[in-house]
Design a protein around this motif. Structure first.
Motif, mmCIF file in Angstrom:
data_model
loop_
_atom_site.group_PDB
_atom_site.id
_atom_site.type_symbol
_atom_site.label_atom_id
_atom_site.label_comp_id
_atom_site.label_asym_id
_atom_site.label_seq_id
_atom_site.Cartn_x
_atom_site.Cartn_y
_atom_site.Cartn_z
ATOM 1 N N GLN A 48 9.618 3.071 -11.178
ATOM 2 C CA GLN A 48 8.158 2.947 -11.257
ATOM 3 C C GLN A 48 7.758 1.879 -12.268
ATOM 4 O O GLN A 48 6.839 1.088 -12.015
ATOM 5 C CB GLN A 48 7.523 4.285 -11.625
ATOM 6 C CG GLN A 48 7.579 5.312 -10.532
ATOM 7 C CD GLN A 48 7.129 6.690 -10.998
ATOM 8 O OE1 GLN A 48 6.885 6.928 -12.180
ATOM 9 N NE2 GLN A 48 7.031 7.611 -10.058
ATOM 10 N N GLN A 49 8.437 1.854 -13.411
ATOM 11 C CA GLN A 49 8.120 0.839 -14.432
ATOM 12 C C GLN A 49 8.390 -0.563 -13.890
ATOM 13 O O GLN A 49 7.574 -1.472 -14.066
ATOM 14 C CB GLN A 49 8.948 1.061 -15.698
ATOM 15 C CG GLN A 49 8.460 2.169 -16.570
ATOM 16 C CD GLN A 49 9.284 2.306 -17.837
ATOM 17 O OE1 GLN A 49 9.942 1.356 -18.282
ATOM 18 N NE2 GLN A 49 9.271 3.487 -18.432
ATOM 19 N N LEU A 50 9.531 -0.750 -13.250
ATOM 20 C CA LEU A 50 9.865 -2.066 -12.715
ATOM 21 C C LEU A 50 8.881 -2.474 -11.627
ATOM 22 O O LEU A 50 8.478 -3.639 -11.560
ATOM 23 C CB LEU A 50 11.298 -2.091 -12.189
ATOM 24 C CG LEU A 50 12.381 -2.079 -13.261
ATOM 25 C CD1 LEU A 50 13.743 -1.788 -12.650
ATOM 26 C CD2 LEU A 50 12.401 -3.402 -14.010
ATOM 27 N N ALA A 51 8.474 -1.551 -10.797
ATOM 28 C CA ALA A 51 7.501 -1.847 -9.746
ATOM 29 C C ALA A 51 6.150 -2.225 -10.360
ATOM 30 O O ALA A 51 5.491 -3.162 -9.899
ATOM 31 C CB ALA A 51 7.353 -0.659 -8.805
ATOM 32 N N ALA A 52 5.757 -1.526 -11.404
ATOM 33 C CA ALA A 52 4.474 -1.816 -12.063
ATOM 34 C C ALA A 52 4.501 -3.172 -12.768
ATOM 35 O O ALA A 52 3.452 -3.811 -12.927
ATOM 36 C CB ALA A 52 4.138 -0.709 -13.058
ATOM 37 N N ASP A 53 5.678 -3.599 -13.177
ATOM 38 C CA ASP A 53 5.812 -4.857 -13.914
ATOM 39 C C ASP A 53 6.159 -6.051 -13.024
ATOM 40 O O ASP A 53 6.447 -7.136 -13.542
ATOM 41 C CB ASP A 53 6.880 -4.722 -15.007
ATOM 42 C CG ASP A 53 6.474 -3.743 -16.100
ATOM 43 O OD1 ASP A 53 5.270 -3.457 -16.230
ATOM 44 O OD2 ASP A 53 7.366 -3.247 -16.816
ATOM 45 N N LEU A 54 6.140 -5.866 -11.705
ATOM 46 C CA LEU A 54 6.469 -6.977 -10.803
ATOM 47 C C LEU A 54 5.532 -8.149 -11.022
ATOM 48 O O LEU A 54 4.339 -7.982 -11.237
ATOM 49 C CB LEU A 54 6.357 -6.529 -9.341
ATOM 50 C CG LEU A 54 7.567 -5.825 -8.766
ATOM 51 C CD1 LEU A 54 7.229 -5.227 -7.405
ATOM 52 C CD2 LEU A 54 8.745 -6.759 -8.656
ATOM 53 N N SER A 55 6.108 -9.338 -10.961
ATOM 54 C CA SER A 55 5.324 -10.566 -11.035
ATOM 55 C C SER A 55 5.931 -11.560 -10.053
ATOM 56 O O SER A 55 7.017 -11.335 -9.518
ATOM 57 C CB SER A 55 5.363 -11.151 -12.454
ATOM 58 O OG SER A 55 6.657 -11.651 -12.745
#
Length: 189
Positions: free
Chosen positions: A116-123
């Motif tokens: 979830q953290q990695l998905a929220a931090d996608l750029s």
């Protein structure tokens, strides 16, 4: 007594029991130059890998030390914080390493929180590398979030250095990603 108060009291009683568990209850986790003290009961209760380690090996022979390979000290500290709190620490730039540690120690809750953290931090810049990570390791929810992100920003993502580096270093994974992207495009028509 309220239900939430019962839960707090039960948790407090369980943790209070650790205070009287004696010196054999504490282990030292060692990763590189990092040494962290932890309670065997907490580690074994939360992680099947630690539980198995404590069953198979005598800690007396190692002086109560457990070497943790493949995990750097700061990530081990975050892993330990999760084992005690069941909350994934939000330390910028370490979610990928913590995700790998979650897999290594059999922690599906931590794995989900890291995804979830990695998905929220996608750029735009991180999308290709995150897609490679998600597809290579079968992180289903992260893979879907990354595909959705890339579809929404495809021209920008595909123009990044990360995209070309991903093709150079992981061509098979990128072939699979391209297939998934085109499959979704066909399905939505």
């Amino acid at each position: 007594m309220r239900q939430d108060q019962k839960v707090e009291d039960t948790a407090a009683d369980g943790l209070a029991a650790l205070l009287d568990a004696g010196p054999d209850a504490v282990v030292t986790l060692v990763a590189g130059g990092t040494r962290l003290a932890a309670h065997r009961a907490v580690l074994a209760a939360r992680s099947p890998v630690f539980a198995d380690t404590f069953r198979r090996f005598s800690l007396e022979a190692t002086g109560g030390r457990v070497a943790v390979s493949g995990v750097e000290g700061p990530v081990l500290r975050q892993l330990l914080a999760y084992l005690y709190t069941l909350q994934a620490p939000r330390v910028p730039g370490t979610a990928q390493q913590l995700l790998a540690a979650a897999d290594k120690f059999g922690l599906p809750g931590l794995r989900a929180q890291c995804e979830q953290q990695l998905a929220a931090d996608l750029s735009v810049e991180t999308a290709a590398a995150t897609a490679v990570l998600a597809i290579s390791n079968s992180y289903v929810s992260l893979r879907q979030a990354t595909i959705d992100f890339i579809k929404a920003h495809s021209a920008l993502v595909m123009a990044t250095r990360g995209w070309s580096e991903a093709w150079r270093s992981h061509p098979n994974v990128m072939d699979e990603l391209t297939s998934l992207l085109s499959k979704l495009t066909v399905e939505t028509r």
